[in-house]
Motif scaffolding. Sequence first.
Motif, PDB file in Angstrom:
ATOM      1  N   ARG A 151      26.511 -39.999  34.250  1.00 53.37           N
ATOM      2  CA  ARG A 151      25.230 -40.820  34.434  1.00 53.37           C
ATOM      3  C   ARG A 151      25.296 -41.588  35.830  1.00 53.37           C
ATOM      4  NH1 ARG A 151      24.750 -46.006  32.311  1.00 53.37           N
ATOM      5  NH2 ARG A 151      22.483 -46.122  32.615  1.00 53.37           N
ATOM      6  N   TYR A 152      24.110 -41.656  36.410  1.00 56.95           N
ATOM      7  CA  TYR A 152      23.850 -42.201  37.635  1.00 56.95           C
ATOM      8  C   TYR A 152      22.711 -43.270  37.433  1.00 56.95           C
ATOM      9  CZ  TYR A 152      22.053 -42.634  42.406  1.00 56.95           C
ATOM     10  OH  TYR A 152      21.563 -42.976  43.800  1.00 56.95           O
ATOM     11  N   ALA A 153      23.144 -44.496  37.765  1.00 56.16           N
ATOM     12  CA  ALA A 153      21.865 -45.534  37.514  1.00 56.16           C
ATOM     13  C   ALA A 153      21.702 -46.296  38.766  1.00 56.16           C
ATOM     14  CB  ALA A 153      22.273 -46.391  36.386  1.00 56.16           C
ATOM     15  N   LEU A 154      20.656 -46.739  38.983  1.00 56.97           N
ATOM     16  CA  LEU A 154      19.921 -47.870  39.966  1.00 56.97           C
ATOM     17  C   LEU A 154      20.708 -47.465  41.366  1.00 56.97           C
ATOM     18  CD1 LEU A 154      20.560 -50.990  37.906  1.00 56.97           C
ATOM     19  CD2 LEU A 154      18.634 -49.478  37.823  1.00 56.97           C
ATOM     20  N   PRO A 155      19.733 -46.416  42.077  1.00 63.59           N
ATOM     21  CA  PRO A 155      20.211 -46.266  43.605  1.00 63.59           C
ATOM     22  C   PRO A 155      19.699 -47.422  44.304  1.00 63.59           C
ATOM     23  CG  PRO A 155      18.288 -45.036  42.709  1.00 63.59           C
ATOM     24  CD  PRO A 155      18.833 -45.414  41.521  1.00 63.59           C
ATOM     25  N   ASP A 156      20.484 -47.655  45.403  1.00 63.55           N
ATOM     26  CA  ASP A 156      20.280 -48.923  46.334  1.00 63.55           C
ATOM     27  C   ASP A 156      18.844 -48.567  46.882  1.00 63.55           C
ATOM     28  OD1 ASP A 156      22.807 -49.701  45.884  1.00 63.55           O
ATOM     29  OD2 ASP A 156      23.782 -49.107  47.623  1.00 63.55           O
ATOM     30  N   PRO A 157      18.489 -49.714  47.300  1.00 62.80           N
ATOM     31  CA  PRO A 157      17.070 -49.801  48.125  1.00 62.80           C
ATOM     32  C   PRO A 157      17.016 -48.888  49.203  1.00 62.80           C
ATOM     33  CG  PRO A 157      17.715 -51.956  47.364  1.00 62.80           C
ATOM     34  CD  PRO A 157      18.978 -51.101  47.139  1.00 62.80           C
ATOM     35  N   GLY A 158      15.962 -48.185  49.450  1.00 60.11           N
ATOM     36  CA  GLY A 158      15.784 -47.221  50.384  1.00 60.11           C
ATOM     37  C   GLY A 158      16.601 -45.883  49.808  1.00 60.11           C
ATOM     38  N   GLN A 159      17.260 -45.662  48.718  1.00 59.48           N
ATOM     39  CA  GLN A 159      17.783 -44.446  48.604  1.00 59.48           C
ATOM     40  C   GLN A 159      16.861 -43.676  47.154  1.00 59.48           C
ATOM     41  OE1 GLN A 159      20.545 -42.933  49.841  1.00 59.48           O
ATOM     42  NE2 GLN A 159      20.878 -44.822  51.384  1.00 59.48           N
ATOM     43  N   GLU A 160      16.050 -44.293  47.050  1.00 65.93           N
ATOM     44  CA  GLU A 160      15.123 -43.644  45.940  1.00 65.93           C
ATOM     45  C   GLU A 160      14.965 -42.131  45.952  1.00 65.93           C
ATOM     46  OE1 GLU A 160      14.636 -48.051  45.988  1.00 65.93           O
ATOM     47  OE2 GLU A 160      14.385 -46.476  47.390  1.00 65.93           O
ATOM     48  N   GLN A 161      14.282 -41.920  47.172  1.00 64.28           N
ATOM     49  CA  GLN A 161      14.006 -40.370  47.340  1.00 64.28           C
ATOM     50  C   GLN A 161      15.226 -39.642  47.334  1.00 64.28           C
ATOM     51  OE1 GLN A 161      11.540 -40.103  50.822  1.00 64.28           O
ATOM     52  NE2 GLN A 161      11.301 -37.592  50.720  1.00 64.28           N
ATOM     53  N   ALA A 162      16.377 -39.905  47.874  1.00 68.65           N
ATOM     54  CA  ALA A 162      17.243 -39.049  48.027  1.00 68.65           C
ATOM     55  C   ALA A 162      18.025 -39.044  46.365  1.00 68.65           C
ATOM     56  CB  ALA A 162      18.498 -39.779  48.848  1.00 68.65           C
ATOM     57  N   ALA A 163      18.089 -40.087  45.933  1.00 70.80           N
ATOM     58  CA  ALA A 163      18.397 -39.986  44.394  1.00 70.80           C
ATOM     59  C   ALA A 163      17.797 -39.151  43.685  1.00 70.80           C
ATOM     60  CB  ALA A 163      18.317 -41.291  43.564  1.00 70.80           C
ATOM     61  N   GLU A 164      16.218 -39.063  44.033  1.00 68.40           N
ATOM     62  CA  GLU A 164      15.388 -38.213  43.075  1.00 68.40           C
ATOM     63  C   GLU A 164      15.664 -36.441  43.237  1.00 68.40           C
ATOM     64  OE1 GLU A 164      12.865 -36.722  40.319  1.00 68.40           O
ATOM     65  OE2 GLU A 164      13.538 -38.892  40.605  1.00 68.40           O
ATOM     66  N   LYS A 165      16.039 -36.362  44.665  1.00 66.25           N
ATOM     67  CA  LYS A 165      16.459 -35.217  45.013  1.00 66.25           C
ATOM     68  C   LYS A 165      17.855 -34.605  44.307  1.00 66.25           C
ATOM     69  CE  LYS A 165      17.418 -32.182  49.306  1.00 66.25           C
ATOM     70  NZ  LYS A 165      17.283 -32.290  50.706  1.00 66.25           N
ATOM     71  N   TRP A 166      18.652 -35.457  44.376  1.00 64.44           N
ATOM     72  CA  TRP A 166      20.026 -35.459  43.828  1.00 64.44           C
ATOM     73  C   TRP A 166      19.788 -34.821  42.206  1.00 64.44           C
ATOM     74  CZ3 TRP A 166      23.110 -36.944  39.759  1.00 64.44           C
ATOM     75  CH2 TRP A 166      24.331 -36.646  40.096  1.00 64.44           C
ATOM     76  N   ARG A 167      19.162 -35.816  41.638  1.00 64.13           N
ATOM     77  CA  ARG A 167      18.761 -35.731  40.322  1.00 64.13           C
ATOM     78  C   ARG A 167      18.056 -34.302  39.713  1.00 64.13           C
ATOM     79  NH1 ARG A 167      17.271 -41.714  39.346  1.00 64.13           N
ATOM     80  NH2 ARG A 167      19.191 -42.537  38.379  1.00 64.13           N
ATOM     81  N   SER A 168      17.067 -33.974  40.852  1.00 67.62           N
ATOM     82  CA  SER A 168      16.273 -33.072  40.417  1.00 67.62           C
ATOM     83  C   SER A 168      17.003 -31.533  40.307  1.00 67.62           C
ATOM     84  CB  SER A 168      15.176 -32.849  41.485  1.00 67.62           C
ATOM     85  OG  SER A 168      15.604 -32.507  42.744  1.00 67.62           O
ATOM     86  N   ASN A 169      18.165 -31.624  41.316  1.00 66.50           N
ATOM     87  CA  ASN A 169      18.758 -30.523  41.734  1.00 66.50           C
ATOM     88  C   ASN A 169      20.608 -30.762  41.578  1.00 66.50           C
ATOM     89  OD1 ASN A 169      19.492 -27.406  41.776  1.00 66.50           O
ATOM     90  ND2 ASN A 169      18.959 -27.778  44.034  1.00 66.50           N
ATOM     91  N   PRO A 170      21.033 -31.291  40.509  1.00 66.72           N
ATOM     92  CA  PRO A 170      22.423 -31.851  40.781  1.00 66.72           C
ATOM     93  C   PRO A 170      23.625 -30.874  41.268  1.00 66.72           C
ATOM     94  CG  PRO A 170      21.700 -32.189  38.520  1.00 66.72           C
ATOM     95  CD  PRO A 170      20.690 -31.122  39.152  1.00 66.72           C
ATOM     96  N   PRO A 171      24.020 -31.288  42.707  1.00 65.17           N
ATOM     97  CA  PRO A 171      24.962 -30.536  43.568  1.00 65.17           C
ATOM     98  C   PRO A 171      26.387 -30.299  42.813  1.00 65.17           C
ATOM     99  CG  PRO A 171      24.680 -32.515  44.721  1.00 65.17           C
ATOM    100  CD  PRO A 171      23.856 -32.579  43.287  1.00 65.17           C
ATOM    101  N   MET A 172      26.429 -29.995  41.530  1.00 68.64           N
ATOM    102  CA  MET A 172      27.519 -29.988  40.936  1.00 68.64           C
ATOM    103  C   MET A 172      28.187 -28.532  40.478  1.00 68.64           C
ATOM    104  SD  MET A 172      28.204 -33.370  40.483  1.00 68.64           S
ATOM    105  CE  MET A 172      29.194 -33.977  39.294  1.00 68.64           C
ATOM    106  N   THR A 173      29.406 -28.145  40.560  1.00 66.28           N
ATOM    107  CA  THR A 173      29.939 -27.118  40.226  1.00 66.28           C
ATOM    108  C   THR A 173      30.515 -27.298  38.809  1.00 66.28           C
ATOM    109  OG1 THR A 173      30.265 -25.942  42.440  1.00 66.28           O
ATOM    110  CG2 THR A 173      31.649 -25.129  40.504  1.00 66.28           C
TER     111      THR A 173
END
Length: 543
Positions: free
Chosen positions: A273-295
């Motif tokens: 679970r990842y909640a509440l990105p810091d201000p200014g990080q919303e776009q990066a957070a959406e990119k991370w969630r849309s394609n989680p870089p996890m093996t």
Amino acid sequence: MGHVAPRIRASLTCAILLAAAGCGQQQAGTGSGTSGDPIKAGLVANLQKSGFDVSPGYARLYTQQDCKDYTYPKLKNCLANNPAAPYVVPVVKTWPGEYDDPAMVNAFGATRPGYTSSYRLDARDALVMYGRMPPPGRYMSIQTFELSQQGHWKTSDYLKWQRTTDVIPMQYLFDTIPPDGQKSDRTQSFSSLGDTVNNVGMKRQSGYSFDKDRYFIVTPSATTDRAVRRALQAQGVPAEDIFTEQIPDRDSHGEIGPLGMGRNAIDFFTTFRYALPDPGQEQAAEKWRSNPPMTVMRVRAPASAGPVQRYGSLTYAKRTADSEAGLAGDMANLISAVCDRVRSTAHLRAEDCTHPLPESTKMADPVRDFGWTGPYCRKINMNCLGDQQDAAYFVAPPLPLDSGQVYAVVDTLATETGNATYSALSINDASLLAGVANVLDTTLKGSADGYSNTVGNSGKLFVHYFTRDCAVLRGLPDWPRNCSSISTQLLPSHLDTAAEGDPALHGEFMAALRDYVKPGTERGPDSSKLLYPRILTFTQRAK
């Protein structure tokens, strides 16, 4: 089960290594962000050289829409998901010979054929999940739950909770897999197996961890854990960046199990679970969630790794809090002021506005009031709905919306009393037991300041309203910021016979308040030191 056959091993290795060399295309939305993984090939080769069986996996995002499209149709229960953030779920390929419960196929979203979001663990098994953590935010964690188990509840336990509480409808607390199975001998559990590994614990062990590479092992065996750690460290991974979720051997009510691949073994479900990105990080957070870089992979240690060493009994870390008792008088004054203002401005009836307040206005804490934690739920074959120790959690029973009702939630704001890193007041669709929207502490902050002339410490309190149409509250302090209109698109009307969910609960919402992680600790606040939130009902006056 022994080693995987060479032909199968070759195909598994191909899938794990991914790459572009003819191993198949990554499906959209299933975590294709691992193609740049610099250690995977070496890690897999190292493990296999040591005799490990390795099976591939991937990470996918579990969303509110998945709940409606997959989880509710499969389980008749969305498991009280927290709408503050979607979840990243590891998906794994089933082992040869592993029981693949048809009732659980695609229960948490569509997966590739032969893969599953719920999985079983042999005593020598481990789930391995690693990669780049999300951008800076206020919370992240990984937690593994027991998802289901063989057995059935006693009628006496069912009747006990049916008589004791109306907070959670009974079909969500006691149900089988498949749901309502007349002959099913498997119950939904979704019960905790220990504390989460969250960003606070990560920081204490390995430093600030957002946007860094971190590594997680979920296993019932210290033997397997040591061997996987050695393989990771051989690829240059620092020991302090590796975290283990230990599946305990037993809890206060007995053995946790049985483990294994068979139909009667317990199965597991892991979420990140990842909640509440810091201000200014919303776009990066959406990119991370849309394609989680996890093996993701699951591994099985060979007998040559040594005898299985199981972990001991489950324990939860102690929780603390700063007492809010000194704010009880201020909160009572705020409730009185809210009652007076709603009656005089909106001209609504306020039957809850009595002294003392009716007990029915108190939102319940399932842990504090009922003792609903993993060990107890497993003991009586009850669904624990994803209990965890990272938050104080309060919930109100299903309440109708479609006759003009207005609800006011009043409480202390734990982020302002020093008891939470973040707070979220959620709207939940009772017909699905699904979180559909959140009001965060950033909105709740200052919501009581309009009453500061008569209410002390108003900055440490909040009031927020829920109704179908907030226009009815025009003229109240800080309107409409302090009100959430619950549209029929968000939560269908009781007249909507086509809506998904329990028809008897259509048009009803449940309010829930979560106070996450007491600052200076790794766990949620001790709720016995907090004031209970109150939910007040206002209705239209008879014409």
